[in-house]
Scaffold this motif. Structure first.
Motif, short mmCIF file in Angstrom:
data_model
loop_
_atom_site.label_atom_id
_atom_site.label_comp_id
_atom_site.label_asym_id
_atom_site.label_seq_id
_atom_site.Cartn_x
_atom_site.Cartn_y
_atom_site.Cartn_z
N VAL A 1 3.46 6.05 -2.54
CA VAL A 1 4.68 6.84 -2.72
C VAL A 1 5.08 6.86 -4.19
N ALA B 1 4.66 7.29 7.86
CA ALA B 1 3.71 6.30 8.35
C ALA B 1 4.29 4.90 8.30
N THR B 2 5.01 4.58 7.22
CA THR B 2 5.60 3.25 7.08
C THR B 2 6.67 2.99 8.12
N GLY C 1 2.56 12.14 9.26
CA GLY C 1 2.28 10.80 8.75
C GLY C 1 2.69 9.72 9.74
N LEU D 1 -3.83 0.08 8.09
CA LEU D 1 -3.82 1.46 7.62
C LEU D 1 -5.24 1.99 7.47
N GLN E 1 0.83 -1.20 0.00
CA GLN E 1 0.00 0.00 0.00
C GLN E 1 0.86 1.26 0.00
N MET E 2 1.83 1.29 0.89
CA MET E 2 2.67 2.48 1.00
C MET E 2 3.56 2.67 -0.22
N GLN F 1 5.10 2.76 11.96
CA GLN F 1 4.06 1.80 12.30
C GLN F 1 4.54 0.69 13.24
N ASN G 1 -1.13 7.76 10.99
CA ASN G 1 -1.43 6.41 10.54
C ASN G 1 -1.30 5.37 11.66
N TYR H 1 3.59 9.42 3.83
CA TYR H 1 3.45 7.97 3.81
C TYR H 1 4.76 7.26 4.16
#
Length: 417
Positions: free
Chosen positions: A144, A246-247, A298, A392, A139-140, A250, A302, A243
């Motif tokens: 990106v 966020a990655t 981000g 997410l 997803q990320m 996490q 997330n 993002y």
């Protein structure tokens, strides 16, 4: 991990291409809208319409799938997505875009429900956690990568609208040609909002506020970039920073959440995100500072979704968790509808800084509410907390439910040891 990847690579490739196609069209509309002379308020309505459609799709797509099957729903929604992506530049009108964004939000939601069903069905109890991790990474990577595609064409032309249409069309091939069988589809009715609030007020209030903050950054970041005078390459890097943050955040935050009071961690993460957004509003003339602010926002927003979901699980029985996740997705979706609208209104009143100030306000309100809730309920013992369910915010109830299932299985395994 390589063995798991070998069994689901086709599905993951298709889902990543979907994310690329969706990610570029969201950013592109913000840039093209400014070129067409749309007002900030008009663009905020356009961006908000996507979340109206997405919320509707997450509620109605399961019933469509049960009636006519995965393949027919997939094909029908794919046709609408391709048509809308081509119609955007053909009818550059804010009201037409609003309707089209609502349609495309509904269609992408339905497509994600279908694809995630296939992916979840292909996982076993032993591999579900690894499959979810790979899905989050795809997803990320897709979002990106989408920002880089902005640089291959002129946003005032047609080619950048053709690219996501082609990518979305191609994405269906690996999914539909996958050897994984068509999954059985069954959903759980969400818990009532009253029951969810009684179980965890912080989770419900927090996820509502978070929906507004996330939709603001997802829908209005490109609008902010154009108003702040950023170049197209700078806008693409700026959005990618959300993002990437966020990655990277996490899993470290997930590790911490299993080792400390989750309310305290929610409060601290929201405080960091709100402070980072506030600093962004003060640093509009410095592109490196804008990137840092985006990275921090981000990295906070997330993972907060997963933290709030996991905290809710701590007060639910295992058999209630699937229903609880459906309710959380709904509350988050309702909050997301208002995010772009309110952000656009604030930006129209005070300028580009309103983008950061709105996000900062929501995250700082969450900080204050989490602090107050810590005075209303004693902290749980760390050993009584359930496993962290990483997911997410742009996932549908299917992926959230799969994360819940994995969390339950992990908790059961720990109890058996």
């Amino acid at each position: 991990m390589l063995q798991v990847l070998g069994s689901v690579w086709a599905l993951l490739l298709g889902l990543m291409l979907l994310m690329v196609g969706n990610g570029i069209q969201g950013t592109l509309l913000g840039v093209r809208g400014e070129i067409e002379g749309f007002s900030t308020l008009s663009l905020s309505i356009v961006m908000s319409a996507y979340f109206v459609g997405f919320l509707g799709g997450s509620r109605l797509a399961p019933e469509l799938i049960r009636r006519v099957g995965h393949v027919r729903v997939f094909a029908a929604l794919a046709s609408f997505i391709s048509a809308v992506l081509i119609l955007y530049p053909s009818f550059a009108n804010p009201w037409a875009w609003t309707v089209e964004r609502m349609i495309i939000g509904f269609c992408f939601s339905g497509v994600y429900v279908t694809a995630e069903s296939w992916l979840n069905n292909s996982a076993t109890n032993e591999t579900r956690g690894q499959v979810l991790s790979l899905y989050m990474i795809c997803q990320m990577v897709g979002i990106v990568a989408a920002q880089g595609l902005l640089l291959v064409g002129d946003p005032s032309g047609f080619i950048l609208f053709v690219i996501p249409s082609v990518l979305v069309s191609i994405s269906f091939a690996p999914i539909l040609l996958s050897i994984s069988p068509t999954p059985a589809f069954d959903t759980t009715k969400p818990m009532s909002l009253r029951a969810l609030y009684q179980a965890s007020p912080l989770s419900i209030v927090g996820v509502f506020l978070l929906g507004g903050a996330f939709s603001a950054q997802f829908g209005m970041a490109a609008v902010f970039g154009t108003q702040a005078g950023l170049t197209l390459p700078q806008i693409s890097i700026f959005i990618a920073a959300f993002y990437i943050g966020a990655t990277l955040a996490q899993f470290p935050l997930g590790w911490l959440s299993d080792r400390m009071d989750r309310r305290r961690l929610i409060m601290l993460v929201a405080l960091v995100g709100g402070t980072g957004a506030g600093l962004g509003a003060l640093a509009l003339g410095s592109f490196p500072m804008l990137l840092l602010a985006a990275f921090v926002i981000g990295g906070a927003s997330n993972p907060l979704y997963s933290l709030l979901l996991s905290y809710l699980n701590d007060f639910l029985e295992p058999e209630q968790m699937a229903a609880g996740s459906g309710g959380m997705v709904f509350v988050n979706g309702v909050g997301a509808i208002g995010g772009p609208l309110l952000t656009g209104w604030v930006m129209s009143m005070i300028g580009p800084a309103g983008f950061f100030l709105f996000i900062s306000a929501l995250l700082l309100i969450m900080t204050a509410y989490a602090l107050w809730r810590m005075t209303q309920r004693p902290a749980q013992k760390i050993e009584d907390q359930g496993a962290y369910a990483a997911v997410l915010m742009q996932s549908t109830p299917v992926a959230v439910g799969a994360a819940q299932e994995w969390a339950i299985e992990s908790a059961d395994e720990e109890n058996d040891q």
